[in-house]
Design a protein around this motif. Structure first.
Motif, mmCIF file in Angstrom:
data_model
loop_
_atom_site.group_PDB
_atom_site.id
_atom_site.type_symbol
_atom_site.label_atom_id
_atom_site.label_comp_id
_atom_site.label_asym_id
_atom_site.label_seq_id
_atom_site.Cartn_x
_atom_site.Cartn_y
_atom_site.Cartn_z
ATOM 1 N N GLY A 61 -40.865 53.923 -78.724
ATOM 2 C CA GLY A 61 -42.182 53.312 -78.774
ATOM 3 C C GLY A 61 -43.183 54.075 -79.611
ATOM 4 O O GLY A 61 -44.393 53.859 -79.493
ATOM 5 N N VAL A 62 -42.705 55.005 -80.459
ATOM 6 C CA VAL A 62 -43.609 55.770 -81.317
ATOM 7 C C VAL A 62 -43.935 54.991 -82.582
ATOM 8 O O VAL A 62 -45.093 54.890 -82.985
ATOM 9 C CB VAL A 62 -42.995 57.144 -81.664
ATOM 10 C CG1 VAL A 62 -43.921 57.911 -82.613
ATOM 11 C CG2 VAL A 62 -42.751 57.943 -80.387
ATOM 12 N N SER A 63 -42.903 54.427 -83.227
ATOM 13 C CA SER A 63 -43.126 53.558 -84.381
ATOM 14 C C SER A 63 -43.391 52.152 -83.871
ATOM 15 O O SER A 63 -42.595 51.592 -83.108
ATOM 16 C CB SER A 63 -41.902 53.555 -85.305
ATOM 17 O OG SER A 63 -41.736 54.821 -85.908
ATOM 18 N N GLY A 64 -44.499 51.567 -84.310
ATOM 19 C CA GLY A 64 -44.943 50.300 -83.734
ATOM 20 C C GLY A 64 -44.363 49.061 -84.351
ATOM 21 O O GLY A 64 -44.504 47.984 -83.785
ATOM 22 N N SER A 65 -43.725 49.155 -85.525
ATOM 23 C CA SER A 65 -43.207 47.945 -86.155
ATOM 24 C C SER A 65 -42.050 48.320 -87.059
ATOM 25 O O SER A 65 -41.781 49.494 -87.314
ATOM 26 C CB SER A 65 -44.313 47.239 -86.958
ATOM 27 O OG SER A 65 -44.787 48.085 -87.994
ATOM 28 N N ALA A 66 -41.365 47.290 -87.551
ATOM 29 C CA ALA A 66 -40.238 47.493 -88.458
ATOM 30 C C ALA A 66 -40.237 46.380 -89.488
ATOM 31 O O ALA A 66 -40.678 45.263 -89.217
ATOM 32 C CB ALA A 66 -38.915 47.518 -87.690
ATOM 33 N N SER A 67 -39.755 46.690 -90.679
ATOM 34 C CA SER A 67 -39.705 45.687 -91.739
ATOM 35 C C SER A 67 -38.676 44.621 -91.418
ATOM 36 O O SER A 67 -37.792 44.808 -90.563
ATOM 37 C CB SER A 67 -39.363 46.351 -93.071
ATOM 38 O OG SER A 67 -38.017 46.819 -93.046
ATOM 39 N N ALA A 68 -38.774 43.499 -92.128
ATOM 40 C CA ALA A 68 -37.812 42.408 -91.925
ATOM 41 C C ALA A 68 -36.394 42.875 -92.221
ATOM 42 O O ALA A 68 -35.444 42.489 -91.534
ATOM 43 C CB ALA A 68 -38.186 41.221 -92.797
ATOM 44 N N VAL A 70 -35.149 45.930 -91.904
ATOM 45 C CA VAL A 70 -34.677 46.781 -90.812
ATOM 46 C C VAL A 70 -34.335 45.940 -89.591
ATOM 47 O O VAL A 70 -33.319 46.168 -88.923
ATOM 48 C CB VAL A 70 -35.734 47.847 -90.471
ATOM 49 C CG1 VAL A 70 -35.385 48.561 -89.167
ATOM 50 C CG2 VAL A 70 -35.851 48.859 -91.594
ATOM 51 N N VAL A 71 -35.185 44.951 -89.285
ATOM 52 C CA VAL A 71 -34.911 44.072 -88.146
ATOM 53 C C VAL A 71 -33.575 43.366 -88.335
ATOM 54 O O VAL A 71 -32.754 43.308 -87.404
ATOM 55 C CB VAL A 71 -36.045 43.045 -87.971
ATOM 56 C CG1 VAL A 71 -35.630 41.943 -86.994
ATOM 57 C CG2 VAL A 71 -37.309 43.729 -87.472
ATOM 58 N N ASP A 72 -33.336 42.836 -89.524
ATOM 59 C CA ASP A 72 -32.074 42.133 -89.783
ATOM 60 C C ASP A 72 -30.883 43.085 -89.676
ATOM 61 O O ASP A 72 -29.821 42.710 -89.149
ATOM 62 C CB ASP A 72 -32.102 41.497 -91.171
ATOM 63 C CG ASP A 72 -33.088 40.336 -91.265
ATOM 64 O OD1 ASP A 72 -33.526 39.847 -90.202
ATOM 65 O OD2 ASP A 72 -33.416 39.922 -92.392
ATOM 66 N N ALA A 73 -31.048 44.307 -90.163
ATOM 67 C CA ALA A 73 -29.959 45.276 -90.090
ATOM 68 C C ALA A 73 -29.668 45.670 -88.644
ATOM 69 O O ALA A 73 -28.503 45.765 -88.229
ATOM 70 C CB ALA A 73 -30.313 46.519 -90.911
ATOM 71 N N LEU A 74 -30.708 45.868 -87.856
ATOM 72 C CA LEU A 74 -30.512 46.204 -86.444
ATOM 73 C C LEU A 74 -29.885 45.037 -85.689
ATOM 74 O O LEU A 74 -29.010 45.234 -84.834
ATOM 75 C CB LEU A 74 -31.847 46.578 -85.808
ATOM 76 C CG LEU A 74 -32.432 47.938 -86.198
ATOM 77 C CD1 LEU A 74 -33.853 48.088 -85.655
ATOM 78 C CD2 LEU A 74 -31.556 49.081 -85.687
ATOM 79 N N ALA A 75 -30.341 43.816 -85.990
ATOM 80 C CA ALA A 75 -29.778 42.646 -85.323
ATOM 81 C C ALA A 75 -28.288 42.514 -85.619
ATOM 82 O O ALA A 75 -27.493 42.190 -84.723
ATOM 83 C CB ALA A 75 -30.521 41.385 -85.752
ATOM 84 N N ALA A 76 -27.908 42.761 -86.858
ATOM 85 C CA ALA A 76 -26.484 42.684 -87.220
ATOM 86 C C ALA A 76 -25.693 43.785 -86.526
ATOM 87 O O ALA A 76 -24.592 43.543 -86.007
ATOM 88 C CB ALA A 76 -26.329 42.780 -88.739
ATOM 89 N N ALA A 83 -31.143 33.713 -80.902
ATOM 90 C CA ALA A 83 -32.328 33.808 -80.056
ATOM 91 C C ALA A 83 -32.776 35.256 -79.902
ATOM 92 O O ALA A 83 -33.974 35.560 -79.948
ATOM 93 C CB ALA A 83 -32.045 33.188 -78.686
ATOM 94 N N GLU A 84 -31.823 36.178 -79.714
ATOM 95 C CA GLU A 84 -32.167 37.590 -79.585
ATOM 96 C C GLU A 84 -32.707 38.147 -80.903
ATOM 97 O O GLU A 84 -33.639 38.965 -80.917
ATOM 98 C CB GLU A 84 -30.930 38.381 -79.151
ATOM 99 C CG GLU A 84 -30.461 38.078 -77.736
ATOM 100 C CD GLU A 84 -29.134 38.739 -77.426
ATOM 101 O OE1 GLU A 84 -28.982 39.252 -76.301
ATOM 102 O OE2 GLU A 84 -28.248 38.764 -78.303
ATOM 103 N N HIS A 85 -32.132 37.699 -82.026
ATOM 104 C CA HIS A 85 -32.604 38.125 -83.342
ATOM 105 C C HIS A 85 -34.067 37.719 -83.533
ATOM 106 O O HIS A 85 -34.901 38.522 -83.977
ATOM 107 C CB HIS A 85 -31.716 37.496 -84.424
ATOM 108 C CG HIS A 85 -31.939 38.061 -85.794
ATOM 109 N ND1 HIS A 85 -31.068 37.836 -86.833
ATOM 110 C CD2 HIS A 85 -32.945 38.805 -86.313
ATOM 111 C CE1 HIS A 85 -31.514 38.439 -87.916
ATOM 112 N NE2 HIS A 85 -32.661 39.035 -87.631
#
Length: 283
Positions: A61-68, A70-76, A83-85
């Motif tokens: 919870g230190v970093s408040g956001s992530a780029s699209a 990074v989000v896609d890479a984490l989701a994969a 729905a979770e993505h």
């Protein structure tokens, strides 16, 4: 992003990382004994192509956001379903500071007219906090006949989530209570992701977590579902066992949801609704 929103992002990432086994992620378990079955932070960071330090800051919870990206890479890497993505994308989106939502939802007169125009279809309207804003007579008779139809004022109006977990009469209505409860918890998680600064929503969740250990356990698992159609098996105190389709329609301008219950014409379930409607009309 608020501290609460960052914690929600970190909590969701941690829940999905701990759920994913090395075998499911396609990596070897190694020779070191694991204290938990899920992936380690460094393993997930490597799969997603980000640094361990950066991922750790997200999860803590230190970093408040992530780029699209990074989000896609984490989701994969986490093997998230669509729905979770989408939920992760919502949690990780940068947020401008907003004034906390503290006003109770008010229903447009046109929506009340719509409910009245559906006398043969049980219908209910709730807001993102699961507060009941209105129901037609058949919806009330189907879901909560033990509660005053006209309802209390906005400060004490019924809340479907609280009724589901804490009202034994409402809970007994659902033969598939665990499935219904999980959908309700998922909807509240989605609402918190969309309205992280709403103090009344936080109050609903906080009170439920204190008053219901079952809710607290489900909340900690962070379920995510976005389906708007379900088949509900009910044990109704007047008409007995009945199976109904449950369609949810979202009103985007107001962030309200209309729940509609119906059965195929000519079936015993449709006959049960007709019997229930006749009973209401006879009052």
């Amino acid at each position: 992003m608020t501290r609460t929103a960052a914690n929600d992002l970190g909590g969701f990432l941690r829940s999905r990382r701990e759920r994913l086994t090395p075998a499911a992620a396609g990596i070897g378990s190694g020779t070191t004994r694991r204290r938990v079955p899920g992936l380690r932070r460094e393993e997930l960071a490597e799969l997603a192509g980000v640094s361990v330090g950066y991922y750790t800051r997200l999860e803590q919870g230190v970093s408040g956001s992530a780029s699209a990206a990074v989000v896609d890479a984490l989701a994969a890497a986490l093997r998230l379903d669509p729905a979770e993505h989408e939920h992760l994308r919502l949690l990780a989106a940068p947020r401008r500071p907003t004034r906390p939502r503290a006003r109770r939802g008010e229903l447009r007169p046109s929506v009340r007219d719509l409910l009245a125009a559906l006398p043969a279809t049980p219908a209910i309207v709730i807001d993102h906090r699961a507060d009941v804003l209105a129901w037609n007579r058949l919806g009330h008779a189907l879901l909560a006949s033990h509660v005053d139809f006209h309802g209390p004022d906005a400060r004490t109006r019924p809340n479907i989530a609280r009724m589901l977990f804490l009202d034994p009469h409402h809970r007994a209505l659902y033969r598939d209570w665990p499935a219904k409860a999980q959908v309700t918890v998922a909807a509240l998680h989605h609402a918190v992701a969309r309205h992280p600064a709403d103090p009344l929503l936080a109050q609903v969740v906080g009170r439920l977590a204190v008053d219901s250990p079952e809710f607290a356990r489900m909340w900690a698992r962070r379920p995510v579902r976005t389906c708007s159609y379900y088949v509900r098996e009910l044990d109704h105190p007047v008409v007995g066992r009945v199976t109904l389709a449950n369609e949810t329609v979202t009103l985007p301008d107001d962030d309200h949801r209309i729940g509609l219950f119906y059965a195929r014409p000519g079936t015993p379930d449709a006959d049960a609704l007709t019997l229930l409607a006749h009973g209401e009309n006879a009052r």
